[in-house]
Design an enzyme around this catalytic site. Structure first.
Site, PDB file in Angstrom:
ATOM      1  N   ASP A   1       0.842  -1.192   0.000  1.00 50.23           N
ATOM      2  CA  ASP A   1       0.000   0.000   0.000  1.00 50.23           C
ATOM      3  C   ASP A   1       0.880   1.246   0.000  1.00 50.23           C
ATOM      4  OD1 ASP A   1      -2.090   1.819   0.291  1.00 50.23           O
ATOM      5  OD2 ASP A   1      -3.182   0.497   1.643  1.00 50.23           O
TER       6      ASP A   1
ATOM      7  N   HIS B   1      -0.548   4.446   0.131  1.00 56.33           N
ATOM      8  CA  HIS B   1      -1.341   5.587   0.602  1.00 56.33           C
ATOM      9  C   HIS B   1      -0.878   6.005   1.994  1.00 56.33           C
ATOM     10  CE1 HIS B   1      -3.865   3.431  -2.342  1.00 56.33           C
ATOM     11  NE2 HIS B   1      -4.115   4.647  -2.762  1.00 56.33           N
TER      12      HIS B   1
ATOM     13  N   SER C   1      -4.284  -4.601   2.211  1.00 60.70           N
ATOM     14  CA  SER C   1      -3.625  -4.073   3.407  1.00 60.70           C
ATOM     15  C   SER C   1      -4.157  -4.747   4.668  1.00 60.70           C
ATOM     16  CB  SER C   1      -3.851  -2.561   3.524  1.00 60.70           C
ATOM     17  OG  SER C   1      -3.451  -1.890   2.363  1.00 60.70           O
TER      18      SER C   1
END
Length: 920
Positions: A762, A764, A815
């Protein structure tokens, strides 16, 4: 220090004795050949023998030569391991390839050495199989990495230089494979690969030779990882797996350099990720100061047992420092455990650079940078023509910095030698880790250029492109080669009749191509359709519906071509308006918004010039939408009118841009974040600090408001990653200014420490960054590990930093599984610090049901930064901590009970009853 990852690949195991044995029990691999040879204290004369007595270079150390000069020694070693219980023994051929043998001027012996070593091991294995047919023994042909790397330069001053090419490696491996196969091995073991491109060359050679023979033989691979968990050429273990997954692995595992204890985390990662069997053969502990291995058979077996108990292993053995005694001890313990059951195969589309990139719907849209395409950037084309490669690399770096998740490399220009330039530039790109971390799209209309590019890159690339325009036979031939190189393919919707322009033609060609490729064994997740973005607004009526046809074709592909992805060259759409970037960007924003909703996964764009849908001025947005969606017959004329009055439009935009500066300071901050405007952010931060009195109030107020809106727009598909990256940079600049100006906040005593990480898989981190800022302003010491953080790195950082708590962040669905793995690893290490779970993809129920049961210490879901502050405040106060945790445990217990009841007591009613209950 490094570890070696081993992959066992089976092309067809339908009737294989090895496959049958692996289902019945954990298989035992032999131990170290080199360690055992050292015990014989052989002299130069042993290596030379009578045949090589007059060799003009020293031969001691050429262990592969002993197959010819001291076969008794090698046979004895094989039999010692077989006697100890080994199911699989390796041939003495680690360096028996032409490249490594050139050090001894013995290149001509490559085939002979391999054939002789295979026959020697075959005899030993067959002898023990005959003694006990119920336990058949197998021979794996050992193939070393050679002494040269295809992805790295031997000269630090010349990063584009290579000591060996892919073609040279494949040629050398072919000769070695031929000898091993003719000698009668059961499997091929490509060992100790420190460069994934070397491994891919070996796999290519093996695949080609087996295809030539019409044979199906298991293949094993080994790749070396450094302490960081990456290969020596920089890839993460996950990127490596996906770079070789095209060979359809039977098992993947780890061996060498680490002991069993240190290896366990990597094995767990592979066991969760790989839809195949897992192997593990560690060293006898870590080397001592003299380079020796001190771990006893009993100690090593006990460490191995801890992995076996978790049900993660199918093949277990030993590497450096291990002896028949070690193998005997391991074999005795392995009998008490069941083999690992691989998870079901996931048809995820994953491409790789040094790191993996998953192409999923949760990712919203994958930006492929277009500026390293000579047709997409006049500047880049000039730099390549002038051989200004350093500056050309800066173009690639700027794309990655601007949010490109992959970059398109194309050298098709009449004034360039495209094949030579592709090779040169890719060699330079892969030498730049900050660029090479993202995958590459190798783009050319010339097949020889595409192949040249594939032979330069260790990761899993996208090739742009193949099509049916030259007929089915050539289409399938090229697809088969792409599979052997381990690449995903852009399939342009062309056929023998030409370009597919209408919806009917697009769906016809896509359906035909998909059927052909999947029938030929091409992985459906590696098929990426380009339904042809064609220019609209040309003034020709037959072009008006091109964008609509593309969007509807996306819907059809998603419905009928399972697991396939969709890409687009976006700039083609607005070609009729070239010269007016404002109009072109508006058209692109509208098109992407609607196409992504219909299933578009990725596109070749300039990430630095990609406006958000909501950023387009209202009049322009309506005109662009009318054009893209073909909503009125005069859409082209309306948009053209805006183009002809560019001065007026610019003036209005400028006036609007200036107008926001008249807003109250809190609104100015939120607006700046939403639009990614950093020009006035510091002065506005100062003004807000003066008005609100503290940096924390500024952050939790206007800055948080702006970031929340950014998150909402991203989730709705109205903003893309480059815009989100811009807002994050503006946020960071504002926070830095606030921290610098607010002396109370910057010098406040620290009340505790928290380690934060966005988990592996991930990228982000906006939410995590906000949490870090807010907690920092509340007096916490922040240890931010960044994004894409593997489980083992998180665990090591916890042990090193000793934080008071850990915060994991993630946005996309995978995630959540990674967070479960981190919780399990913390539990295994006996940790007791609280674990906070946050990010848009998380929620309190999932935390309670899936994560909390894996970790005995508190596992708490935090929905936002403010909530995190309140949670930590409760945890820090002895009077409130126990009451809070008691309530939390009860609440999570209730959530698990409710979830369990829902799973076990699903009541269904008949269709007739459902219809009777319908709303009226």
């Amino acid at each position: 220090m490094c570890i070696f990852v081993s992959v066992l690949l089976f092309l067809d195991m339908t009737d294989s004795l090895l496959e049958q044995a692996s289902r019945q029990r954990i298989l035992i691999l032999d131990g170290a050949m080199g360690t055992m040879i050292q015990r014989y204290n052989l002299a130069e004369e042993d290596y030379r023998g009578a045949r090589f007595a007059n060799a003009d270079v020293p031969l001691k150390g050429n262990n592969d030569l002993l197959t010819l000069t001291r076969p008794d020694v090698i046979r004895a070693i094989h039999e010692e391991y077989l006697e100890a219980g080994a199911d699989i023994i390796e041939t003495d051929t680690f360096n028996a390839n032409e490249i490594s043998l050139s050090d001894y001027r013995m290149e001509a012996l490559a085939y002979e050495l391999n054939a002789a070593a295979a026959r020697l091991a075959r005899e030993a294995a067959d002898k023990y199989t005959a003694r006990n047919p119920a336990q058949p023994r197998f021979v794996a042909g050992s193939i070393g990495p050679t002494s040269k790397a295809a992805s790295m330069s031997p000269d630090v001053q010349n990063p584009g230089l290579r000591a060996v090419t892919f073609a040279q490696l494949a040629d050398a491996y072919t000769r070695q494979v031929q000898g091993l196969l003719d000698g009668g091995v059961d499997a091929l073991l490509v060992e100790t690969i420190f460069d994934t491109l070397n491994a891919k060359a070996a796999l290519f050679a093996i695949d080609t030779e087996l295809e030539r023979r019409g044979a199906r033989v298991p293949v094993m691979i080994s790749v070396t990882l450094s302490e960081s968990g990456r290969t020596l050429s920089g890839q993460t273990i996950e990127a490596f797996y996906h770079s070789v997954k095209h060979a359809r692995p039977f098992s993947i595992g780890l061996n060498c350099s680490f002991g069993a204890e240190q290896m366990q985390t990597y094995v767990e990662t592979l066991a969760r990720m790989a839809s195949c069997r897992i192997s593990m053969y560690p060293n006898a502990g870590l080397p001592n100061q003299f380079g020796h291995y001190d771990e006893t058979p009993a100690t090593m077996a006990a460490a191995v047992a801890r992995s076996l108990e978790k049900g993660m292993i199918n093949i277990i053995g030993g590497c450096c420092g291990t002896t028949p005694a070690h193998i005997r001890a391991i074999a005795a313990i392995a009998k008490n455990h069941k083999p690992h059951t691989p998870p079901a195969e996931q048809h995820d589309t994953v491409i790789t650079g040094l790191e993996p990139l998953r192409i999923t719907r949760e990712a919203n849209f994958i930006n492929i940078g277009e500026r390293t395409n000579v047709a997409g950037s006049a500047k880049f084309a000039r730099l390549i023509r002038e051989k200004q490669y350093e500056e050309a690399l800066s173009v690639a770096r700027q794309q990655v910095d601007s949010g490109a998740q992959a970059i398109d490399v194309c050298m098709d220009d009449a004034m360039l030698d495209a094949k030579a330039e592709m090779t040169t530039f890719l060699h330079l790109l892969v030498s730049e880790p900050d660029i090479a971390r993202v995958p590459f799209m190798i783009d050319s209309s010339k097949w020889d250029v595409l192949e040249a590019g594939l032979q330069c890159v260790q990761g899993k690339c996208i090739v742009n492109s193949i099509s049916l325009k030259e007929g089915e036979e050539e289409f399938l031939r090229r697809a088969a080669l792409l599979r052997k190189y381990g690449a995903a393919a852009i399939v342009m919707l062309f056929d023998e009749q030409g370009q597919a322009d209408t919806y009917a033609r697009k769906t016809e060609v896509a359906g035909r191509a998909y059927a052909l490729l999947t029938a030929a064994g091409f992985a459906p997740e590696d098929i990426i359709f380009d339904p042809n973005v064609l220019a609209i607004g040309t003034g020709m009526e037959e072009h008006n519906n091109y964008a609509v046809d593309f969007i509807e074709a996306c819907r059809w592909i998603k419905a009928h071509c399972r697991h396939a992805k969709i890409s687009a060259g976006v700039s083609n759409l607005s070609f009729a308006f070239r010269g007016n970037n404002t109009l072109r960007e508006a058209i692109h924003a509208v098109f992407l918004y609607h196409a992504i909703g219909a299933g578009l996964d990725m596109g070749i764009v300039n990430p630095g010039a990609l406006p958000a849908y909501t950023d387009v001025e209202e009049e322009l947005l309506k005109a662009a939408e009318d054009l893209v969606l073909n909503r009125c017959p005069d859409a082209t004329e309306k948009l053209s009118a805006l183009a002809s009055s560019a001065t007026g439009t610019t003036a209005k935009a400028a006036a609007k841009t200036d107008a926001w500066r008249e807003l109250p300071v809190e609104q100015r901050l939120s607006y700046a974040l939403l639009k990614g405007l950093a020009d006035h952010i510091e002065e506005d931060a100062d003004a807000a600090l003066q008005a609100l009195g503290s940096s924390l109030k500024v952050i939790e107020g206007p800055l948080m408001d702006g970031m929340n809106e950014v998150g909402t727009l991203f989730g709705e598909g109205k903003m893309f990653l480059p815009q989100v990256v811009k807002t994050a940079r503006v946020m960071r600049k504002a926070v830095d200014r606030l921290t610098e100006s607010d002396l109370t906040a910057s010098h406040a005593p620290k009340v505790g420490s928290i380690l934060l990480a966005t988990v592996k898989g991930d990228v982000h981190d906006i939410g995590k960054n906000i949490v870090a800022v807010v907690l920092g302003c509340n007096g916490y010491r922040i240890i931010d590990l960044g994004v894409m953080v593997p489980c083992d790195v998180i665990i090591d950082a916890i042990l090193r930093e000793q934080p008071d708590m850990v915060g994991l962040s993630g946005l996309i669905t995978p995630s959540l599984d990674e967070m479960i793995g981190v919780a399990q690893a913390m539990q295994q290490r006996g940790m007791t610090i609280p674990l906070l779970i946050g990010g848009a993809g998380t929620n309190a129920i999932h935390t309670a049901v899936k994560i909390a049961p894996e970790y005995e210490a508190p596992v708490i879901h935090a929905k936002d930064a403010s909530e995190t502050v309140r949670i930590l405040s409760r945890l820090r106060q002895p009077g409130k901590r126990e009451a809070y945790l008691s309530d939390l445990r009860q609440q999570q217990h209730r959530q698990r009970e409710i979830s369990r009841e829902r799973d076990t007591k699903k009541a269904y009613i008949s269709l007739a009853e459902a219809r009777r209950n319908k709303f009226v």
